[in-house]
Design a protein around this motif. Structure first.
Motif, PDB file in Angstrom:
ATOM      1  N   GLU A   1      -3.445  62.774 -37.724  1.00  0.00           N
ATOM      2  CA  GLU A   1      -3.351  63.482 -36.436  1.00  0.00           C
ATOM      3  C   GLU A   1      -2.944  62.511 -35.333  1.00  0.00           C
ATOM      4  OE1 GLU A   1      -7.040  64.986 -34.836  1.00  0.00           O
ATOM      5  OE2 GLU A   1      -6.027  66.819 -34.173  1.00  0.00           O
ATOM      6  N   LYS A   2      -3.583  61.331 -35.369  1.00  0.00           N
ATOM      7  CA  LYS A   2      -3.256  60.332 -34.333  1.00  0.00           C
ATOM      8  C   LYS A   2      -1.857  59.754 -34.537  1.00  0.00           C
ATOM      9  CE  LYS A   2      -7.930  58.799 -33.213  1.00  0.00           C
ATOM     10  NZ  LYS A   2      -8.786  59.125 -34.394  1.00  0.00           N
ATOM     11  N   LEU A   3      -1.447  59.665 -35.804  1.00  0.00           N
ATOM     12  CA  LEU A   3      -0.141  59.079 -36.105  1.00  0.00           C
ATOM     13  C   LEU A   3       1.004  60.011 -35.689  1.00  0.00           C
ATOM     14  CD1 LEU A   3       1.521  56.825 -37.565  1.00  0.00           C
ATOM     15  CD2 LEU A   3       1.216  58.115 -39.687  1.00  0.00           C
ATOM     16  N   GLN A   4       0.767  61.291 -35.777  1.00  0.00           N
ATOM     17  CA  GLN A   4       1.868  62.249 -35.550  1.00  0.00           C
ATOM     18  C   GLN A   4       2.508  62.063 -34.174  1.00  0.00           C
ATOM     19  OE1 GLN A   4       0.889  66.512 -35.868  1.00  0.00           O
ATOM     20  NE2 GLN A   4       2.899  66.781 -36.840  1.00  0.00           N
ATOM     21  N   ASP A   5       3.836  62.055 -34.161  1.00  0.00           N
ATOM     22  CA  ASP A   5       4.554  61.947 -32.896  1.00  0.00           C
ATOM     23  C   ASP A   5       4.430  63.247 -32.105  1.00  0.00           C
ATOM     24  OD1 ASP A   5       5.370  59.389 -33.275  1.00  0.00           O
ATOM     25  OD2 ASP A   5       7.502  59.842 -33.566  1.00  0.00           O
ATOM     26  N   LYS A   6       4.704  63.152 -30.815  1.00  0.00           N
ATOM     27  CA  LYS A   6       4.620  64.341 -29.950  1.00  0.00           C
ATOM     28  C   LYS A   6       5.541  65.452 -30.454  1.00  0.00           C
ATOM     29  CE  LYS A   6       2.646  62.905 -25.677  1.00  0.00           C
ATOM     30  NZ  LYS A   6       2.868  61.409 -25.609  1.00  0.00           N
ATOM     31  N   ASP A   7       6.701  65.050 -30.977  1.00  0.00           N
ATOM     32  CA  ASP A   7       7.657  66.079 -31.418  1.00  0.00           C
ATOM     33  C   ASP A   7       7.270  66.691 -32.756  1.00  0.00           C
ATOM     34  OD1 ASP A   7       8.252  64.042 -33.196  1.00  0.00           O
ATOM     35  OD2 ASP A   7      10.230  63.605 -32.369  1.00  0.00           O
ATOM     36  N   GLY A   8       6.243  66.130 -33.390  1.00  0.00           N
ATOM     37  CA  GLY A   8       5.780  66.687 -34.660  1.00  0.00           C
ATOM     38  C   GLY A   8       6.091  65.797 -35.853  1.00  0.00           C
ATOM     39  N   TYR A   9       6.976  64.809 -35.674  1.00  0.00           N
ATOM     40  CA  TYR A   9       7.371  63.942 -36.781  1.00  0.00           C
ATOM     41  C   TYR A   9       6.165  63.166 -37.318  1.00  0.00           C
ATOM     42  CZ  TYR A   9      10.048  60.529 -39.489  1.00  0.00           C
ATOM     43  OH  TYR A   9      10.560  59.743 -40.504  1.00  0.00           O
ATOM     44  N   LEU A  10       6.152  62.975 -38.622  1.00  0.00           N
ATOM     45  CA  LEU A  10       5.024  62.274 -39.240  1.00  0.00           C
ATOM     46  C   LEU A  10       5.485  61.570 -40.502  1.00  0.00           C
ATOM     47  CD1 LEU A  10       1.896  61.840 -39.201  1.00  0.00           C
ATOM     48  CD2 LEU A  10       1.728  63.844 -40.683  1.00  0.00           C
ATOM     49  N   ASN A  11       5.430  60.248 -40.505  1.00  0.00           N
ATOM     50  CA  ASN A  11       5.783  59.488 -41.706  1.00  0.00           C
ATOM     51  C   ASN A  11       5.368  58.040 -41.482  1.00  0.00           C
ATOM     52  OD1 ASN A  11       7.532  57.649 -43.394  1.00  0.00           O
ATOM     53  ND2 ASN A  11       8.108  59.644 -44.257  1.00  0.00           N
ATOM     54  N   ALA A  12       4.461  57.547 -42.318  1.00  0.00           N
ATOM     55  CA  ALA A  12       3.882  56.219 -42.094  1.00  0.00           C
ATOM     56  C   ALA A  12       4.966  55.147 -42.020  1.00  0.00           C
ATOM     57  CB  ALA A  12       2.894  55.881 -43.212  1.00  0.00           C
ATOM     58  N   TRP A  13       5.919  55.187 -42.965  1.00  0.00           N
ATOM     59  CA  TRP A  13       6.938  54.131 -43.017  1.00  0.00           C
ATOM     60  C   TRP A  13       7.876  54.200 -41.814  1.00  0.00           C
ATOM     61  CZ3 TRP A  13       7.907  49.952 -46.183  1.00  0.00           C
ATOM     62  CH2 TRP A  13       9.160  49.348 -46.040  1.00  0.00           C
ATOM     63  N   PHE A  14       8.382  55.389 -41.524  1.00  0.00           N
ATOM     64  CA  PHE A  14       9.422  55.485 -40.496  1.00  0.00           C
ATOM     65  C   PHE A  14       8.849  55.606 -39.080  1.00  0.00           C
ATOM     66  CE2 PHE A  14      11.536  56.505 -44.455  1.00  0.00           C
ATOM     67  CZ  PHE A  14      12.598  55.616 -44.389  1.00  0.00           C
ATOM     68  N   GLN A  15       7.517  55.607 -38.975  1.00  0.00           N
ATOM     69  CA  GLN A  15       6.928  55.443 -37.648  1.00  0.00           C
ATOM     70  C   GLN A  15       6.417  54.030 -37.456  1.00  0.00           C
ATOM     71  OE1 GLN A  15       4.402  59.124 -38.281  1.00  0.00           O
ATOM     72  NE2 GLN A  15       4.785  59.294 -36.079  1.00  0.00           N
ATOM     73  N   ARG A  16       5.919  53.435 -38.548  1.00  0.00           N
ATOM     74  CA  ARG A  16       5.203  52.169 -38.401  1.00  0.00           C
ATOM     75  C   ARG A  16       5.990  50.951 -38.898  1.00  0.00           C
ATOM     76  NH1 ARG A  16       0.105  51.018 -36.928  1.00  0.00           N
ATOM     77  NH2 ARG A  16      -0.819  50.762 -39.004  1.00  0.00           N
ATOM     78  N   VAL A  17       6.921  51.150 -39.811  1.00  0.00           N
ATOM     79  CA  VAL A  17       7.617  49.988 -40.378  1.00  0.00           C
ATOM     80  C   VAL A  17       9.092  49.949 -39.959  1.00  0.00           C
ATOM     81  CG1 VAL A  17       8.133  48.693 -42.492  1.00  0.00           C
ATOM     82  CG2 VAL A  17       6.031  50.052 -42.350  1.00  0.00           C
TER      83      VAL A  17
END
Lengths: 640, 640
Positions: free
Chosen positions: A111-127
């Motif tokens: 929930e905290k990781l999810q972007d405002k636009d709804g996008y969610l992906n550990a690698w492509f948000q964090r790496v």
């Protein structure tokens, strides 16, 4: 279009609505008591949970980028998703507040990781945040999303908690804006299919058709020209020809899906695609998709499938090679691929019961997928050879840990593969001690109790318990192998030759509380021979009993299993119940054995080996390597 | 020590002293007309000649350093060496001034390249000069030297030109100063054996015992503790545990050689080591080496050898795996390894004729090594499977081009494997149309003419032509397979049961010009069965005729060769001479064939396939893939 074409829409019974006992109850206990927790422990150890925790720094590249342009770390979300899905199913069977709390914490992190636009992906948000949607061909983004969606649906159904479901709806809503042919939209699809079937699950649980439409978009676009992967590579500054898998067949993107007739490429990808196609065919009553799927089904099951329901013989592409190329000792036959075949087969039943699909579903389930799990739920096969010289054993974990949660989620959700409901029809696809709760179209609740020691014994009894007497059809699969099957309702024998349609005994009547159905499926030992085009099985026989493929192991038979020779006509078999193998039925058979002891010194000689009598013990293939390690063999020498 | 232990010292007849016709003549023509030149062309194309040309800049690293810590470019000298060796032999048969001039120019370049101290190595002089003698385990320095020494000996024998021989004597003299246990000396040996046997050749042609002593030093040191490779790695700042091959078995350096009883590791390395050991055993009459070699010989030939004489089933280590593990379709069985087995077997005959070695030499020569060359001399097999689904074909070249010159030099030097001479004894190990010139200890020159269409026919006639009547023993191999062989001298039949020692008919008498010996070796078709421990050959039979293994090919028999079933008792065979395969004798046999046409749609079924009659054509295995490409099979189904 074949004659078996149906226009009904069957949906699987939800996992929490089927309670398992007997055979599957024991397997579910193993997952609930060991595997579910093990999966999460291993995910933590691998760094997956830390990777999605925004309160910690980015994990960076923990697993190096591989020659194919990515890393298995890119799909850690899928491992977490499948683990949460397994936990969800396990919680229904066995409440485990600690495990549930751990899952909740992971969901909070997402929930905290999810972007405002709804996008969610550990690698492509964090790496690699600058790589988002840049390489759908290789990067598994939508694949990861699909597994998190499946987890969300399962977790919601098992616990009633909506948080992950809401997260994934937001992501899916965002995808609807991202993908399409509009200005600025991406006219693409994922290199590794999975999102398609996941969106169907999301649509069914939310009732939102928009998710079906997105799934259908991905399916309709796949393999069309101008080719999306080629255009995407050019846009991203990559040479499209520089593709390590060489051909778009690898991800079944070489042709529009409705034109595909040959099963090719990566086996798991293929199975997930066909599963999504079958769901969309059912939901949209799309005959053109069904026609393609029927051709692909024939292609797979008559030219490319191990007798175990294992598929994809080659490690090189984790997938298919040539027709009839089914090496036994080097078989890849990934656990995930047979799990995927169960998925596909199950969905081919969406338009109506047909044992053509359900028989293979059962075959792949027992013999292709289930070997992936040790009986204690603590070790896993990734690849599933049909012959071992003694060095193939289950892993505690794998660098690409896709199989453990895949077989675990299948085992714990098996009830939904057993029962399906259409408007006024209940279908029983698989047998096993269980109780299912269903609701007919008119709202009538029906409980169906199945009492059996299947697959060890062939007697299956049902009692129906509708909340009030109700007219509906009950369709019971009569497996093609069950020659001489018999069926009675409240003691009155049915004429199967008259009531069987597409391999199912269809009993349409008014059912009342206490009605009793008795089905007997003879479990004769069946020698099986392969088409002579399968060079690896030439001169060999495999034994099946009911849905189970049997094998010999060194622990029962000593080494040099290839020296065992079965007679042309099988002698009467003895059976033994093995308590150390979950009460499995072993088969004892008087056969012959070539004599290596008296062979002499030369490696080669003019005369074949002499023979001595041998009492061979056969055990179900799915249970091999659960006792002392050693040789194993499915296809045995046979005199003809 | 076995009873066959001999105390004689046989040396092979020099290559230029045997003139071949018939079977081997045709193969030598192919090499002389095509291969010899092709080898040099390919070496030039690969940049090898430019690499040794000091008038050009250093080539740098053309082929990347591989995970094992080196590159195949490191042993370009060996490829050039074997090519020059082949050219040398070819010049004797077929003068070719252009080719000879090209070889001379290469030798001139080596002369310019050689350091003042005698050191010579293209890579460690021109690419990594600071790495000289730093990593004997991986870097192939002495291996390269060995092949250049063999080239030097061959070129000197064929052309009388001493330049390369002098260069290599200087290098060997320098090695004598470098290696040893003295102050500042290296107490080591090469990871890839070869220098050992090469130094023996150098000693024999120069008469210098110091080269024998250096060879013996390398052999005696191998595998002793403290372990040289471990110490060397530490000195070089490398972690000895960080060895990609994991075990010193890879290079047969895991134990002192006299303690080795099991054939392990890289197959070519093993064969080259044992060849060197056998030479040293002969030269020094070293019984402890011979005892180890006899154990290793048994180990290889009774547990680890394909029926083709192919050895080393695995690609992963280019070598040996477990006992009786002989997969047919994935067999590595490198051409070089069988060439090496011919080398070893030939050298096991150094202490006296024994068909235990010579039979296997012949088996490996015809069926393991010779398949590596196409009949036109223009294409090459690297690995030699005993079954192909149709995709295995000869290469024009290989990234590691060790095999083409290896089989080419063997073919062109085959005469020296056929005949050997001790003080007062001449041994004929192999049969084939040829004329050999030999010299006895007392200086008497003897010419032996062998007239035969062997291996296609079993009649072999010899005429002796001593320059004057001379008493000596003529030992003729009676192959173990030649049941019912007969032998006569000047028309008088010999009692073989009385005159055969260790498988050789020993005829000791005074020989005069025109004496005629007639040998008949019955070439019956022989079904061969494998020890039941060889799981891959279970239920199968291979056919041999004389020394030749036969196979079926799709071009003669259609696809699905595994559907062919031979009867328990072979019917009478027909034979056909195939003019398009160098006059090979094909075998025609009435057998049965499983019927895939009428099998039906399912991949598996309850009944085995029906059968129809089939006229099967078998061709010699070494000639496969010389006509239309397609399936091939050696081990066939058989009824028992």
């Amino acid at each position: 279009m074949s004659k078996t074409m149906k226009d009904r829409q069957f949906r699987p019974v939800a996992v929490p609505d089927v309670e398992l006992g007997g055979f599957w109850g024991k397997w579910q206990d193993a997952v609930c008591q060991s595997t579910a927790e093990t999966l999460l422990d291993r995910c933590v150890e691998a760094g997956m949970v830390r990777a999605i925790d925004v309160s910690q720094p980015s994990p960076g590249i923990v697993i190096p980028i591989q020659p194919w342009g990515g890393t298995t770390q890119m799909f850690w979300d899928s491992d977490l998703g499948k683990s949460i899905e397994t936990i969800a199913y396990s919680l229904y069977r066995r409440p485990n507040p600690d495990l549930e709390a751990r899952a909740d914490r992971i969901i909070d992190m997402y929930e905290k990781l999810q972007d405002k636009d709804g996008y969610l992906n550990a690698w492509f948000q964090r790496v690699q945040p600058d790589h988002r949607w840049k390489n759908l061909r290789d990067h598994h983004e939508l694949y990861c999303a699909g597994h998190l969606i499946e987890a969300a649906v399962a977790y919601y159904q098992a616990t009633g908690k909506r948080k992950l479901l809401d997260i994934m709806c937001r992501f899916a809503d965002y995808m609807i804006t991202v993908f399409g042919h509009g200005e600025g939209q991406i006219p693409g699809y994922c290199g590794h299919e999975e999102i398609e079937l996941a969106l169907v699950k999301l649509a069914r649980v939310t009732g939102e058709k928009k998710y079906l439409d997105l799934s259908k978009f991905f399916i309709d676009e796949r393999g069309t020209e101008p080719h999306f992967f080629t255009e995407e590579a050019r846009r991203d500054g990559r040479d499209p020809a520089n593709f390590i898998q060489k051909t778009y067949e690898y991800g079944q993107a070489h042709q529009p899906v409705r034109e595909q007739k040959k099963v090719v490429g990566h086996a798991v990808r293929a199975m997930y695609l066909y599963s999504g196609m079958a769901d969309i065919a059912t939901e949209y009553k799309d005959d053109s998709l069904t026609a393609a799927l029927e051709a692909l089904w024939d292609d797979l099951t008559t030219k490319q499938m191990y007798i175990t329901g294992g598929i994809g013989p080659a490690a090189s592409n984790e997938g298919f090679t040539d027709y009839y190329d089914l090496p036994n000792d080097t078989a890849y036959a990934e656990t995930c691929a047979s799990v995927g075949l169960v998925f596909w087969a199950s969905r081919m039943l969406g338009r109506g019961p047909d044992r053509r699909y359900a028989d293979v579903m059962e075959q792949a389930l027992y013999n292709g997928a289930l070997p992936g799990l040790a009986i204690d739920g603590k070790a896993f096969f990734y690849d599933n050879p049909l012959e071992s010289a003694g060095k193939h054993h289950r892993w505690k974990w794998h660098h690409c840990p896709c199989c453990p949660p895949n077989i675990a989620r299948l085992v714990t959700s098996i009830g939904s593969y057993m029962y399906a409901v259409a408007e006024d029809e209940v279908a029983v696809h698989l047998y096993g001690e269980s109780t299912a709760r269903m609701k007919l179209a008119d709202g009538t609740r029906v409980e169906l109790r199945q009492m059996t020691n299947y697959p060890w014994e062939g007697a299956v009894a049902f009692t129906a318990k509708p909340e009030r007497p109700a007219r509906f059809a009950l369709s019971l699969r009569i497996p093609e192998w069950a020659k001489g099957a018999s069926l009675s309702v409240n003691g009155a024998r049915l004429d199967l030759s008259a009531s069987v349609i597409d391999g199912y005994a269809r009993i349409e009547r008014e059912w009342a509380d206490g009605d009793r159905i008795e089905l007997d499926l003879p479990l004769e030992l069946r020698p099986q021979y392969a088409n002579p085009k399968v060079r690896q099985d030439a001169g060999r026989v495999a034994l099946m009993r009911g849905p189970l493929v049997y094998c010999v192991e060194a622990t029962d038979n000593g080494e040099d299993l290839n020296a065992i020779v079965l007679p042309r006509n099988l002698p009467a078999a003895g059976t033994t119940v093995l308590e150390d193998l979950n009460g499995a039925v072993a088969i004892d058979l008087a056969v012959e054995r070539e004599d290596a002891q008296n062979w002499g010194k030369p490696l080669y000689r003019d005369e074949p080996a002499g023979r001595r009598p041998h009492k061979a013990r056969f055990v179900p293939y799915h249970l091999w390597d659960n006792r002392a390690p050693g040789e194993m063999l499915v296809w045995m020498q046979v005199d003809r």
